[in-house]
Write a protein that holds these residues in place. Sequence first.
Motif, mmCIF file in Angstrom:
data_model
loop_
_atom_site.group_PDB
_atom_site.id
_atom_site.type_symbol
_atom_site.label_atom_id
_atom_site.label_comp_id
_atom_site.label_asym_id
_atom_site.label_seq_id
_atom_site.Cartn_x
_atom_site.Cartn_y
_atom_site.Cartn_z
ATOM 1 N N TYR A 190 14.489 70.279 35.965
ATOM 2 C CA TYR A 190 13.287 71.098 35.784
ATOM 3 C C TYR A 190 13.556 72.509 36.287
ATOM 4 C CZ TYR A 190 10.891 66.603 35.362
ATOM 5 O OH TYR A 190 10.505 65.356 34.976
ATOM 6 N N SER A 191 12.808 73.469 35.732
ATOM 7 C CA SER A 191 13.012 74.832 36.204
ATOM 8 C C SER A 191 11.924 75.279 37.185
ATOM 9 C CB SER A 191 13.095 75.798 35.033
ATOM 10 O OG SER A 191 11.925 75.703 34.261
ATOM 11 N N HIS A 192 10.767 74.598 37.148
ATOM 12 C CA HIS A 192 9.689 74.948 38.087
ATOM 13 C C HIS A 192 9.180 73.706 38.784
ATOM 14 C CE1 HIS A 192 9.312 78.921 36.378
ATOM 15 N NE2 HIS A 192 9.328 78.365 35.178
ATOM 16 N N PHE A 193 8.848 73.870 40.042
ATOM 17 C CA PHE A 193 8.262 72.761 40.802
ATOM 18 C C PHE A 193 7.048 73.283 41.551
ATOM 19 C CE2 PHE A 193 12.728 71.886 40.380
ATOM 20 C CZ PHE A 193 12.778 70.531 40.067
ATOM 21 N N ALA A 194 5.998 72.497 41.541
ATOM 22 C CA ALA A 194 4.808 72.928 42.274
ATOM 23 C C ALA A 194 4.207 71.758 43.024
ATOM 24 C CB ALA A 194 3.785 73.512 41.317
ATOM 25 N N LEU A 195 3.580 72.071 44.138
ATOM 26 C CA LEU A 195 2.795 71.070 44.877
ATOM 27 C C LEU A 195 1.392 71.636 45.020
ATOM 28 C CD1 LEU A 195 2.411 68.541 46.728
ATOM 29 C CD2 LEU A 195 3.140 69.985 48.629
ATOM 30 N N VAL A 196 0.412 70.872 44.536
ATOM 31 C CA VAL A 196 -0.975 71.302 44.679
ATOM 32 C C VAL A 196 -1.664 70.300 45.597
ATOM 33 C CG1 VAL A 196 -3.139 71.816 43.498
ATOM 34 C CG2 VAL A 196 -0.956 72.253 42.345
ATOM 35 N N GLU A 197 -2.086 70.772 46.754
ATOM 36 C CA GLU A 197 -2.776 69.885 47.688
ATOM 37 C C GLU A 197 -4.276 70.083 47.525
ATOM 38 O OE1 GLU A 197 -1.972 70.571 51.868
ATOM 39 O OE2 GLU A 197 -3.112 68.793 52.437
ATOM 40 N N ILE A 198 -4.954 69.009 47.147
ATOM 41 C CA ILE A 198 -6.404 69.090 46.991
ATOM 42 C C ILE A 198 -7.049 68.561 48.254
ATOM 43 C CG2 ILE A 198 -8.402 68.262 45.681
ATOM 44 C CD1 ILE A 198 -6.587 68.103 43.254
ATOM 45 N N ASN A 199 -7.778 69.406 48.914
ATOM 46 C CA ASN A 199 -8.427 68.990 50.150
ATOM 47 C C ASN A 199 -9.807 68.436 49.823
ATOM 48 O OD1 ASN A 199 -9.604 68.714 52.616
ATOM 49 N ND2 ASN A 199 -8.694 70.585 53.454
ATOM 50 N N SER A 200 -9.819 67.179 49.395
ATOM 51 C CA SER A 200 -11.082 66.602 48.936
ATOM 52 C C SER A 200 -12.095 66.553 50.074
ATOM 53 C CB SER A 200 -10.864 65.215 48.359
ATOM 54 O OG SER A 200 -9.960 64.499 49.143
ATOM 55 N N ILE A 237 -3.453 64.319 47.154
ATOM 56 C CA ILE A 237 -4.844 64.126 47.563
ATOM 57 C C ILE A 237 -4.836 63.382 48.882
ATOM 58 C CG2 ILE A 237 -7.123 63.288 46.905
ATOM 59 C CD1 ILE A 237 -6.146 63.292 44.049
ATOM 60 N N ASP A 238 -5.090 64.162 49.932
ATOM 61 C CA ASP A 238 -5.042 63.617 51.270
ATOM 62 C C ASP A 238 -6.360 62.922 51.557
ATOM 63 O OD1 ASP A 238 -3.300 63.387 53.299
ATOM 64 O OD2 ASP A 238 -3.543 65.408 54.071
ATOM 65 N N GLU A 239 -6.319 61.867 52.341
ATOM 66 C CA GLU A 239 -7.540 61.157 52.722
ATOM 67 C C GLU A 239 -8.394 60.857 51.497
ATOM 68 O OE1 GLU A 239 -9.202 63.399 55.953
ATOM 69 O OE2 GLU A 239 -7.205 63.646 56.790
ATOM 70 N N VAL A 240 -7.767 60.146 50.580
ATOM 71 C CA VAL A 240 -8.383 59.894 49.279
ATOM 72 C C VAL A 240 -9.661 59.069 49.415
ATOM 73 C CG1 VAL A 240 -7.018 57.813 48.767
ATOM 74 C CG2 VAL A 240 -7.768 59.269 46.895
ATOM 75 N N ILE A 260 -22.119 63.908 43.299
ATOM 76 C CA ILE A 260 -21.465 62.821 42.555
ATOM 77 C C ILE A 260 -20.837 63.375 41.278
ATOM 78 C CG2 ILE A 260 -23.481 62.042 41.196
ATOM 79 C CD1 ILE A 260 -22.468 59.218 41.524
ATOM 80 N N ARG A 261 -21.445 64.408 40.735
ATOM 81 C CA ARG A 261 -20.876 65.017 39.541
ATOM 82 C C ARG A 261 -19.511 65.631 39.823
ATOM 83 N NH1 ARG A 261 -25.442 68.452 37.850
ATOM 84 N NH2 ARG A 261 -26.949 66.767 38.100
ATOM 85 N N VAL A 262 -19.372 66.225 40.992
ATOM 86 C CA VAL A 262 -18.085 66.828 41.349
ATOM 87 C C VAL A 262 -17.029 65.741 41.536
ATOM 88 C CG1 VAL A 262 -16.877 68.334 42.943
ATOM 89 C CG2 VAL A 262 -19.274 68.717 42.473
ATOM 90 N N VAL A 263 -17.401 64.682 42.223
ATOM 91 C CA VAL A 263 -16.449 63.579 42.424
ATOM 92 C C VAL A 263 -16.027 63.023 41.067
ATOM 93 C CG1 VAL A 263 -16.064 61.323 43.466
ATOM 94 C CG2 VAL A 263 -17.525 62.973 44.608
#
Length: 416
Positions: A190-200, A237-240, A260-263
């Motif tokens: 791969y040429s690009h790598f990303a990590l996206v941390e969602i702080n739910s 997704i930490d603390e899922v 609930i809509r956001v979840v």
Amino acid sequence: MSNPLHIEVCQKVDSLLSVEDLSKAVLDELKNSSSFDLNETILGKDCTHDILKDHIDSISFYRNNNETIHANSNDEDIRLHVYRLHEDEPATETIHDNDNNSDELPVATHWVLPSSDFKGLWESLYYDSDLKENLLSFIETTILFADCNVDPNIISWNRVILLHGPPGTGKTSLCKALAQKLAIRFSDRYSHFALVEINSHSLFSKWFSESGKLVMKMFAEIKQLLENRDALVCILIDEVESLAHARKSSTSGTEPSDSIRVVNALLTQLDQIKRYPNVLILTTSNVTEAIDLAFVDRADIKQFIGHPSEIAIYKIYHSCIKELIKARIIEVEAVHEISHLKINGHEENSTTRHMSLKLLELSRESVGLSGRALRKIPFLAHGLYLRTKTSTLSQFLRAMHFAVTKHKEDALERHY
Ligand SMILES: Nc1ncnc2c1ncn2[C@@H]1O[C@H](COP(=O)(O)OP(=O)(O)OP(=O)(O)O)[C@@H](O)[C@H]1O
Ligand SMILES: [Mg+2]
């Protein structure tokens, strides 16, 4: 089964040398040294080759099953990985508290990998057995199957990993370290790598009018990244369990139904995104009961991460002591060379054997502490039980013994 030797070469950020030239120089350097230790790192400045001194930060060696501790350049199956660390700060998406403008909660953090933020993280985590290697090998299979277009309707896998266990056992760190490791090992795929941390947790900690929009925007960006099949994206997704929790409390009527809509929006987006061949969803949780979320329930791997065993504790302490010797807080008399402490069968003399036994005894006493607690022990030891800036190794080990005892007493008190 072949067990390749992985050689990871960290090229300096400002180096312009081609991967080919660099690889050649590395292999040359290794031919001249008879053997090197697995899981050890050689710094560029300590290399003999001038090219390496100028162009690399470090070289490290790994093999999946650590049944040997040495390797040499005659190995048949060598995989060389050359990478450069990104030094930019991660991008953060925040959310405002409308009632109070000063409150900004980070809801997502986006790193370009490999990142200098996670340098050495993989190496700093110690587990029994081949837990880290097995997780890595599992993801390798995921990538292989996707590359070979294996039909997921015939052989099913769904790119979701759940690490669960008590607090402070390194779950979050391990997810980040895994993402970083993939960026190093798959640099030619791969040429690009990303990590996206969602702080739910902060996304649902309170209802914000922007949350819904933010989830949409976040995923639009992620999908755009994923359209590029040369990019590998890890979503953390930490603390899922906080997702399941938010959903439960919103159905019981204590929270506004907007939440609930956001979840649900988040869950729908995750379900869609799983179909991309170049995504991985890494989740963590420290609740033991089943999490009421379909996508976690169907996780390919549910790995329990527990407290370190005596041997893992020994390795954690060993790394702490090494660091304090480097910082000249622990003095080493010539004979107390830490590198000679017993680890994977290094040679010993009577003094180092004595120290090894002391450290082993301390490790045994510390069973039951989390990795997070263990990494604080040397700090507490110095802060509470040593009145001098520097001390000998044996004085320091004694102070650590007191710190462990105190930690355990405090933990007992917390139960009352
Ligand atoms: N097995 C381990 N080996 C070495 N260090 C460890 C280990 N487990 C935890 N640590 C250290 O403890 C710290 C906390 O780890 P981390 O935050 O990843 O734990 P966690 O399991 O996600 O905790 P929580 O459940 O509270 O979120 C890290 O700095 C890490 O270096
Ligand atoms: Mg965590």
